[in-house]
Design a protein around this motif. Structure first.
Motif, mmCIF file in Angstrom:
data_model
loop_
_atom_site.group_PDB
_atom_site.id
_atom_site.type_symbol
_atom_site.label_atom_id
_atom_site.label_comp_id
_atom_site.label_asym_id
_atom_site.label_seq_id
_atom_site.Cartn_x
_atom_site.Cartn_y
_atom_site.Cartn_z
ATOM 1 N N LEU A 1 5.439 17.651 -0.473
ATOM 2 C CA LEU A 1 5.673 16.210 -0.404
ATOM 3 C C LEU A 1 4.359 15.445 -0.479
ATOM 4 O O LEU A 1 4.266 14.408 -1.152
ATOM 5 C CB LEU A 1 6.421 15.868 0.888
ATOM 6 N N ALA A 2 3.332 15.946 0.211
ATOM 7 C CA ALA A 2 2.027 15.293 0.168
ATOM 8 C C ALA A 2 1.511 15.189 -1.260
ATOM 9 O O ALA A 2 1.003 14.143 -1.686
ATOM 10 C CB ALA A 2 1.032 16.054 1.047
ATOM 11 N N ARG A 3 1.648 16.262 -2.013
ATOM 12 C CA ARG A 3 1.204 16.240 -3.413
ATOM 13 C C ARG A 3 1.941 15.169 -4.203
ATOM 14 O O ARG A 3 1.325 14.408 -4.963
ATOM 15 C CB ARG A 3 1.437 17.602 -4.061
ATOM 16 N N ARG A 4 3.259 15.126 -4.052
ATOM 17 C CA ARG A 4 4.052 14.133 -4.777
ATOM 18 C C ARG A 4 3.589 12.716 -4.445
ATOM 19 O O ARG A 4 3.452 11.866 -5.327
ATOM 20 C CB ARG A 4 5.532 14.262 -4.416
ATOM 21 N N LEU A 5 3.383 12.471 -3.168
ATOM 22 C CA LEU A 5 3.057 11.109 -2.744
ATOM 23 C C LEU A 5 1.644 10.718 -3.137
ATOM 24 O O LEU A 5 1.390 9.561 -3.498
ATOM 25 C CB LEU A 5 3.265 10.982 -1.235
ATOM 26 N N VAL A 6 0.710 11.654 -3.069
ATOM 27 C CA VAL A 6 -0.652 11.355 -3.527
ATOM 28 C C VAL A 6 -0.638 11.047 -5.016
ATOM 29 O O VAL A 6 -1.257 10.068 -5.473
ATOM 30 C CB VAL A 6 -1.604 12.528 -3.221
ATOM 31 N N ALA B 1 7.537 2.428 -5.220
ATOM 32 C CA ALA B 1 7.140 3.773 -5.625
ATOM 33 C C ALA B 1 5.768 4.182 -5.106
ATOM 34 O O ALA B 1 5.518 5.357 -4.857
ATOM 35 C CB ALA B 1 7.170 3.883 -7.150
ATOM 36 N N GLY B 2 4.838 3.270 -4.948
ATOM 37 C CA GLY B 2 3.486 3.620 -4.519
ATOM 38 C C GLY B 2 2.925 2.582 -3.575
ATOM 39 O O GLY B 2 3.594 1.618 -3.200
ATOM 40 N N GLY B 3 1.684 2.802 -3.173
ATOM 41 C CA GLY B 3 1.012 1.841 -2.311
ATOM 42 C C GLY B 3 1.327 1.974 -0.844
ATOM 43 O O GLY B 3 1.039 1.064 -0.058
#
Length: 252
Positions: free
Chosen positions: A24-29, A6-8
């Motif tokens: 998408l950038a917001r979600r991933l950040v 999910a992260g990293g």
């Protein structure tokens, strides 16, 4: 099948200053990833960074070989653990195949929509292959199933990227690099302002991409693109007529 954690991750998103790329950038950040958004418009990138604390941005023109080379040099030097490439940048012209300016539109759209994602995947693949898990995400469109005469060059470039995506997925089938294709319908962005029908929000498309990365879906067909896919399979002539009925009315 590699299901990404999910992260990293370290993620590069082309066309990340607005629309689907920014959503998408917001979600991933927010999910704990390092995200680098690139684009040609510095003003959009500045606004994106201001509205998304933690987002990294870089001005880059991926439509040129020099711009792609400069981007790849920066990414491989400063982000050697890059493990997700999102080829999201796109260019759409409404065109007439009889028009005098078609050659210019063809060159611009093929450079941005087809040459750039294929070249970036090729140039960044050595970096991606070094990671324990990685992904290439190509954003295409429902037009890969039923082309629109009103944006014929856009349809053609995205159909080409669809074919290249399938080929690349096959070539990388025994590696740790997943190749994901996302095929949205009309999305509520500036690029789809000509489309008068129902449009999905960029946030909805971003959510679908994140779910695909965390699960085992390598082809993500969203909303009305599913209808186009079904019609192309079962009744292609009827589907093409439905896709282009507006243009047919205007020609009468």
């Amino acid at each position: 099948m590699v299901k990404l954690r999910a992260g990293g991750h370290t993620v590069l998103i082309t066309g990340g200053g607005s629309g689907i790329g920014l959503a998408l950038a917001r979600r991933l950040v927010q999910g704990g990833n390092v995200v680098l958004a690139c684009g040609r418009d510095q003003g959009r990138l500045d606004a994106a960074r201001a509205g998304c604390p933690g987002l990294l941005t870089l001005r880059a023109d991926i439509a040129t070989a020099q711009g792609r080379a400069a981007l790849v040099e920066t990414v491989t030097r400063e982000f050697p653990v890059l493990d997700i490439l999102v080829n999201n940048a796109g260019l759409l012209h409404l065109n007439d195949l009889r028009g005098a300016t078609l050659a210019d539109e063809l060159e611009a759209e093929f450079a941005t929509n087809l040459m750039a994602p294929v070249a970036l995947a090729n140039l960044l693949l050595p970096t991606l292959l070094r990671q324990p898990e990685a992904a290439i995400v190509n954003v295409t469109t429902g037009y890969v199933f039923l082309p629109s005469a009103r944006c014929a060059t856009y349809s053609a470039t995205k159909a080409g990227l669809h074919a290249m995506t399938r080929a690349l997925r096959f070539e990388l089938r025994n590696t740790g690099v997943r190749v994901v294709e996302v095929m949205p319908p009309a999305v509520d962005t500036a690029m789809a302002r000509h489309n008068e029908g129902r449009k999905l929000s960029p946030d909805k498309i971003a959510d679908s991409i994140v779910r695909a990365l965390h699960n085992d879906r390598d082809e993500v067909v969203i909303g009305l693109s599913r209808v186009a896919q079904l019609l192309a399979r079962l009744a292609p002539a009827t589907g093409f007529a439905i896709m282009n009925r507006g243009e047919a009315r205007q020609a009468r």
